[in-house]
Design an enzyme around this catalytic site. Structure first.
Site, PDB file in Angstrom:
ATOM      1  N   PHE A  47       0.866  -1.184   0.000  1.00 48.61           N
ATOM      2  CA  PHE A  47       0.000   0.000   0.000  1.00 48.61           C
ATOM      3  C   PHE A  47       0.902   1.233   0.000  1.00 48.61           C
ATOM      4  CE2 PHE A  47      -2.394   3.532   1.653  1.00 48.61           C
ATOM      5  CZ  PHE A  47      -3.555   3.446   0.912  1.00 48.61           C
ATOM      6  N   LYS A  53       3.106  11.595   6.784  1.00 47.72           N
ATOM      7  CA  LYS A  53       2.334  11.403   8.009  1.00 47.72           C
ATOM      8  C   LYS A  53       2.967  12.108   9.219  1.00 47.72           C
ATOM      9  CE  LYS A  53       0.017   7.138   6.547  1.00 47.72           C
ATOM     10  NZ  LYS A  53      -1.297   7.722   6.241  1.00 47.72           N
ATOM     11  N   ASP A  69       9.602   2.943   1.663  1.00 51.51           N
ATOM     12  CA  ASP A  69       8.413   3.745   1.974  1.00 51.51           C
ATOM     13  C   ASP A  69       8.185   3.665   3.482  1.00 51.51           C
ATOM     14  OD1 ASP A  69       5.908   4.763   2.473  1.00 51.51           O
ATOM     15  OD2 ASP A  69       4.918   3.749   0.808  1.00 51.51           O
TER      16      ASP A  69
END
Length: 414
Positions: free
Chosen positions: A146, A262, A233
């Site tokens: 994801f 984030k 990531d």
């Protein structure tokens, strides 16, 4: 209706249902305040936050230092675009490159933008530095990844909800099983024109899948051997979430490109970044990539303060310590459980696997009951519940949460 008019939960949900696109399926709770590890709904009920906005709020809700950095910067200069210099961007670039040990940073806003940025840099590096023929560069990715929901990213997803009816898809990606060094080596040997390997150090959205010890180290060594960029990531796993500043730090791996988002801003403002050394980053020239808001003064001020809070409050150490306690306590419960199969994770990124199919609604119903009992969490992939509280949580709070979780699970035991 005045925008300041007090809304009930029912009214707020009805407004979203009527006027908003139905691209999310949230728990039926309407929040209007947060502080530290807690959130409150519009009726005033208090909850422990065990999702942290998918690990964006590692520093806790409304951290006063981070909020103040945003307010103070907003009073002087909010946005210049990159048509001009501003007095905050260079400071941020020097700070973050020193913090993570890279020569250069390319700042963006959202995680998906940062992944897209890394893909573009990797391809350009492949053509200009590795001399791969134009239009033929390939990037290896992992199944069940994801990395976002842009058209390019969903092209290498195997989630049918993310992919179906959004084609045609972007070519140039090879999918291999996650946590399979042999599969990576096979592709690197057999396929031509490989530019990079894009990987999550822990697959969060897939259900907090932690790879075998040594996987990342061996994958990085293979990438070096074949002159392929290792791209990590760390949008969800980074910024102290797993008990180290970065999840790759558990194996001493230094990615060729590091993707952050984030918690780089503590959930206060959208900030993301791609970091790399000069030999990689120098392929990007003026006009070839950018963002009006990327690297804006508020983002720069907020990100510097958010990252400093992580160090000053030793949040990586706290995540490591409390994560160990959490898995131990849940593990003890699971020994006698019929409803939970296992608990897994690192630091304060954890998940439990519900003893049911991924097509069932058991995990959802457990989360509804957790909400009633004062704790907010969300299922992922049907039968998995992710638990990721803010890293400012205390051990006393964590033990109270463990009690809420186990008490709730007992209601579902056969």
């Amino acid at each position: 209706m005045s925008v300041l008019e007090k809304l009930s939960s029912q009214s707020a949900i009805a407004l979203e249902e009527k006027y908003g696109a139905h691209n999310y399926h949230p728990l039926p709770v309407v929040l209007n305040r947060g502080e530290g590890a807690y959130m409150w709904d519009v009726e005033g009920k208090q909850y422990f936050d065990f999702l942290s906005a998918y690990s964006a709020v590692n520093q806790g809700h409304c951290h006063p230092r981070i909020v103040n950095a945003m307010i103070e910067q907003a009073k002087t200069l909010t946005l210049t675009s990159r048509a001009f210099h501003n007095d905050m961007l260079g400071r941020f670039e020097a700070y973050i490159t020193s913090y993570f040990g890279y020569d250069k940073v390319l700042p963006m806003n959202t995680g998906a933008e940062a992944v897209e940025t890394a893909i573009k840099i990797c391809r350009k590096w492949a053509y200009e530095k590795k001399n791969i023929p134009e239009q033929q560069a390939k990037i290896i990715v992992c199944e069940n990844n994801f990395h976002g929901r842009t058209t390019t990213i969903i092209s290498f997803s195997n989630d049918p909800d993310a992919r179906k009816n959004f084609g045609p898809y972007t070519p140039g990606f090879i999918k291999i099983p996650y946590d399979d060094v042999g599969a990576l080596e096979k592709v690197l040997i057999e396929e031509e024109h490989i530019a990079g390997f894009l990987v999550e150090p822990i697959q969060g959205e897939a259900g907090v899948y932690v790879p075998t010890d040594g996987y990342l180290e061996k994958a990085k060594a293979l990438c070096e051997q074949h002159n392929v960029l290792f791209i990590a990531d760390e949008i969800q796993t980074g910024i102290a979430r797993t008990g180290q500043i970065l999840a790759v730090d558990h194996e001493g791996v230094k990615p060729d490109m590091l993707i952050l988002g984030k918690a780089i801003s503590g959930g206060v403002y959208p900030v993301s970044a791609v970091l790399a050394n000069d030999q990689v980053m120098e392929v990007i020239k003026p006009g070839q990539h950018g963002s009006t808001f990327g690297g804006n003064p508020i983002a720069a001020a907020v990100a510097m303060e958010a990252l400093q809070v992580v160090k000053d409050e030793e949040l990586a150490d706290n995540a490591h310590r409390l994560g160990t306690v959490f898995r131990e306590k849940l593990g003890e419960y699971i020994k006698g459980s019929t409803i939970v199969n296992k608990v897994r994770g690192k630091g304060l990124l954890n998940a439990i696997v519900i003893n049911d199919t991924d097509q069932s609604d058991t995990a959802w119903n457990i989360c509804l009951k957790l909400k009633e009992n004062g704790l907010l969490a969300k299922p992922t992939h049907g039968n998995i519940i992710r638990f990721a509280p803010p890293l400012v949580m205390t051990e006393e709070q964590l033990l109270e949460c463990v009690s809420i979780i186990t008490t709730t699970l007992k209601e579902f035991e056969v």
